[in-house]
Design a protein around this motif. Structure first.
Motif, PDB file in Angstrom:
ATOM      1  N   ALA A   1      -8.963  -0.575  -1.461  1.00  0.00           N
ATOM      2  CA  ALA A   1      -9.432   0.532  -0.973  1.00  0.00           C
ATOM      3  C   ALA A   1      -9.094   0.628   0.504  1.00  0.00           C
ATOM      4  CB  ALA A   1     -10.916   0.867  -1.359  1.00  0.00           C
ATOM      5  N   ALA A   2      -9.111  -0.302   1.460  1.00  0.00           N
ATOM      6  CA  ALA A   2      -9.022  -0.293   2.934  1.00  0.00           C
ATOM      7  C   ALA A   2      -7.540  -0.111   2.851  1.00  0.00           C
ATOM      8  CB  ALA A   2      -9.500  -1.621   3.562  1.00  0.00           C
ATOM      9  N   LEU A   3      -6.703  -0.976   2.144  1.00  0.00           N
ATOM     10  CA  LEU A   3      -5.367  -0.722   2.080  1.00  0.00           C
ATOM     11  C   LEU A   3      -4.757   0.479   1.794  1.00  0.00           C
ATOM     12  CD1 LEU A   3      -4.431  -4.598   0.872  1.00  0.00           C
ATOM     13  CD2 LEU A   3      -4.166  -3.680   3.369  1.00  0.00           C
TER      14      LEU A   3
ATOM     15  N   VAL B   1      -5.110   2.689   4.789  1.00  0.00           N
ATOM     16  CA  VAL B   1      -4.213   2.454   5.661  1.00  0.00           C
ATOM     17  C   VAL B   1      -2.877   3.157   5.298  1.00  0.00           C
ATOM     18  CG1 VAL B   1      -2.586   0.642   6.632  1.00  0.00           C
ATOM     19  CG2 VAL B   1      -4.815   0.173   6.430  1.00  0.00           C
ATOM     20  N   LYS B   2      -2.448   3.034   4.184  1.00  0.00           N
ATOM     21  CA  LYS B   2      -1.146   3.634   3.592  1.00  0.00           C
ATOM     22  C   LYS B   2      -0.958   5.084   3.742  1.00  0.00           C
ATOM     23  CE  LYS B   2       1.975   3.749  -0.520  1.00  0.00           C
ATOM     24  NZ  LYS B   2       2.254   3.309  -2.088  1.00  0.00           N
TER      25      LYS B   2
ATOM     26  N   GLY C   1       0.294   6.512  14.465  1.00  0.00           N
ATOM     27  CA  GLY C   1       1.382   5.916  14.857  1.00  0.00           C
ATOM     28  C   GLY C   1       2.061   4.468  14.119  1.00  0.00           C
ATOM     29  N   GLY C   2       1.257   4.260  13.188  1.00  0.00           N
ATOM     30  CA  GLY C   2       1.595   3.088  12.418  1.00  0.00           C
ATOM     31  C   GLY C   2       2.821   3.227  11.280  1.00  0.00           C
ATOM     32  N   ASN C   3       3.264   2.211  10.981  1.00  0.00           N
ATOM     33  CA  ASN C   3       4.235   2.389   9.983  1.00  0.00           C
ATOM     34  C   ASN C   3       3.783   1.641   8.571  1.00  0.00           C
ATOM     35  OD1 ASN C   3       6.412   2.132   8.302  1.00  0.00           O
ATOM     36  ND2 ASN C   3       7.812   1.147   9.603  1.00  0.00           N
ATOM     37  N   PRO C   4       3.439   2.820   7.519  1.00  0.00           N
ATOM     38  CA  PRO C   4       2.870   2.301   6.558  1.00  0.00           C
ATOM     39  C   PRO C   4       3.740   1.491   5.257  1.00  0.00           C
ATOM     40  CG  PRO C   4       3.310   4.511   6.445  1.00  0.00           C
ATOM     41  CD  PRO C   4       3.705   4.326   7.717  1.00  0.00           C
ATOM     42  N   LYS C   5       4.842   1.333   5.881  1.00  0.00           N
ATOM     43  CA  LYS C   5       6.136   0.555   5.110  1.00  0.00           C
ATOM     44  C   LYS C   5       6.145  -0.931   5.774  1.00  0.00           C
ATOM     45  CE  LYS C   5       8.160   4.639   2.852  1.00  0.00           C
ATOM     46  NZ  LYS C   5       9.439   5.433   2.555  1.00  0.00           N
TER      47      LYS C   5
ATOM     48  N   GLY D   1       2.661  -3.286  -3.566  1.00  0.00           N
ATOM     49  CA  GLY D   1       3.035  -2.001  -2.698  1.00  0.00           C
ATOM     50  C   GLY D   1       2.308  -1.676  -1.584  1.00  0.00           C
ATOM     51  N   LEU D   2       1.194  -2.197  -1.399  1.00  0.00           N
ATOM     52  CA  LEU D   2       0.218  -1.841  -0.420  1.00  0.00           C
ATOM     53  C   LEU D   2       0.442  -2.543   1.102  1.00  0.00           C
ATOM     54  CD1 LEU D   2      -3.042  -1.327  -2.125  1.00  0.00           C
ATOM     55  CD2 LEU D   2      -1.669   0.272  -1.489  1.00  0.00           C
ATOM     56  N   PHE D   3       1.319  -3.855   1.049  1.00  0.00           N
ATOM     57  CA  PHE D   3       1.842  -4.360   2.034  1.00  0.00           C
ATOM     58  C   PHE D   3       3.099  -5.124   1.708  1.00  0.00           C
ATOM     59  CE2 PHE D   3      -0.812  -6.878  -0.664  1.00  0.00           C
ATOM     60  CZ  PHE D   3      -0.444  -7.905  -0.955  1.00  0.00           C
TER      61      PHE D   3
END
Length: 537
Positions: free
Chosen positions: A195-197, A200-201, A208-212, A237-239
């Protein structure tokens, strides 16, 4: 009159300019970011913006105890994110009997993040998500050791979070299996991590973060969690990269109690539901129906936490709670997945410390008793760990526990990733600070690499920060940052860290003298016999 008007205009203009500067400074000191659930106001400290206590799931209380994490209820206005939220309920250290530790609560699903001040949405900074350790029964993402300041100063957005612990995080019971049959069961801690990941996605681009470009990393139980996330289908696919610090890799190690090693767990095999029924029986709850489940949900949080690491109920019945092979979320063990090549294909950085623990997994009061743990491999163990008969028992126990639980499984995992075509970087952390060398005479203990990885050295318990410590911390932090940015830990000015090659007996070592480099692995004989012990029928 004209001069007066001009003077007033100048004064008014200067006042506006001054006010604008104050407003700009205020906005920088209190950045506001809009997420899917509502707006958050963080704080800026020393060039780093910090957002604390962000809910990533609804409080798992009442009817949601032992349920998958539920969606956060959206809020109106701007939510203050300057302070950490509660830790997940735990006994911790020094908690009074029948209580939970101060600052912990069943309502504990919060995350925190650090980023360079002034970062704009769309900046696409690399993201690192830290999963804390603590044997799955204590710890949190808000511990001072896990400050993300040094990562943020190098252009990385760092996230930490809490997940449910102990029996709140891992629990099975027949009525739970029948309730909401569409939901996964048992591994609520892993569901929280996923759920935390997912949060983040969905939200990290707004910061300003890149979810990919997300790297998950963790130590001890956090490292075990990374192994699980690498092999849980729902996490795919979450990291995009993973780092495992002292997290094992074999089936024998999930939480400090092996699921396959009868020498270490006298209760094996016992089903998770049986353990749940034993726990209910301890509290006078009989039956396995919905009424019994309602009584379990009515127990106090302190009763559920139950001393944190208590493993046996009345009459010695096992009530230990840890990761469960539930067949729906966790469909196989990490070792099983690695042997079948079913883990995700991503870059991996993995390693262990030189003297993790002195006992706990293999225990003995004599060398003979130690060797007897390994059955018909006792001669090979003796030749590897006590070739001249002069190694003292304490050192043998430390090395045997270290190699069996962490070092050999790390090598095994690296081999599995390389076999699938994924780059793996294998390390051995052998550095012991000068101020602690007399105390830590066998090597670097469990978790001692964390302050160096975070470049967050705190003087305590006899530790005095020396120039060498600062250099090791700078170096490790840069390696971890480089890996998060590109999947390769190397950059100019650092010793070359080659991709692990199973055909060579080499490991990248953070050495006792504070230097680092790729060396012949002097542990080969020991790790080879531990591999034999792990894979014997």
């Amino acid at each position: 009159m004209k001069k007066i008007v001009i003077s007033l205009a100048i004064i008014f203009s200067c006042s506006l300019d001054a006010q604008q500067k104050v407003d700009n400074a205020s906005r920088e000191a209190s950045p506001i970011v809009k997420t899917a659930s509502g707006s958050l106001r963080g704080v800026t400290e020393g060039g780093v913006s910090v957002f604390r206590g962000i809910p990533f799931a609804a409080p798992p209380v009442g009817e949601y105890r032992w349920r998958p994490p539920q969606a956060v209820k959206a809020w109106k206005g701007v939510r203050d994110a300057s302070k950490f939220g509660p830790n997940c309920a735990q006994a911790g250290w020094g908690a009074a009997p029948g209580s939970i530790s101060e600052g912990s609560s069943e309502d504990g699903l919060y995350l925190n993040l650090w980023l360079p001040a002034g970062t704009k949405p769309g900046a696409k900074l690399p993201v690192m998500v830290w999963i804390h350790g603590g044997a799955f029964v204590f710890g949190s993402g808000s511990q001072p050791d896990f400050s993300g300041v040094q990562f943020a100063k190098q252009g990385v957005l760092l996230v930490t979070f809490n997940y449910r612990l102990g029996r709140l995080g891992f629990f099975a019971f027949p009525a739970l299996s029948n309730e909401h049959p569409e939901e996964p069961k048992g591994n609520y801690a892993y569901m929280d991590q996923i759920a935390a990941l997912k949060w983040v996605k969905e939200n990290i681009a707004a910061f300003g973060g890149n979810p990919k470009n997300v790297t998950i990393f963790g130590e001890s139980a956090g490292g075990v969690s990374v192994h699980s996330l690498l092999t849980i289908p729902a996490a795919k696919g979450l990291f995009q990269k993973a780092i495992i610090e002292s997290g094992g890799g074999r089936d024998g190690v999930l939480t400090g109690r092996p699921i396959h090693d009868a020498n270490s767990d006298r209760h094996y095999p016992v089903s998770a539901e049986t353990i749940g029924k034993n726990f209910a029986h301890k509290h006078g709850i009989e039956g396995t129906d919905a009424a019994a489940l309602a009584k379990l949900r009515s127990l106090s949080v302190a009763d559920i936490v139950d001393g944190g690491q208590e493993t046996d109920g009345p009459g010695g019945l096992p009530i230990y709670s840890g990761p469960i092979l539930d067949g729906k979320l966790v469909v196989e063990t990490a070792e099983s997945a690695y042997k079948g090549g079913r883990q995700v294909s991503i870059p991996l950085l993995i390693g262990s410390n030189s003297a993790e623990v002195p006992a706990g997994f293999v225990n003995a009061k004599s060398k003979e008793e130690l060797l007897s743990n390994f059955g018909n491999l006792n001669k090979e163990i003796e030749a590897a760990y006590d070739p001249d008969g002069k190694t003292d028992l304490a050192k043998m126990l430390t090395l045997v526990n270290t190699d069996k639980v962490w070092a050999e499984p790390a090598r095994f995992t690296a081999n599995a990733f390389v076999a699938k075509g994924s780059p793996a970087y294998l390390y051995h952390f052998a550095y012991v600070p000068v101020s602690l060398q007399e105390m830590l005479r066998y090597g670097a203990p469990h978790a001692s690499e964390i302050p160096y990885v975070f470049n967050n050295l705190i003087e305590r318990n006899g530790f005095t920060v020396m120039p060498t410590d600062k250099e090791v911390a700078r170096m490790m932090n840069v390696y971890w940052v480089n890996f998060a940015k590109t999947g390769n830990p190397n950059s100019k000015g650092l010793p070359l860290w080659p991709i692990y090659n199973p055909e060579k007996n080499e490991v990248f070592e953070f050495k006792q003298d504070g230097s680092a480099g790729n060396i012949l692995d002097k542990r080969k004989t020991r790790l080879d016999v531990m591999k034999m012990a792990a894979e014997k029928p």
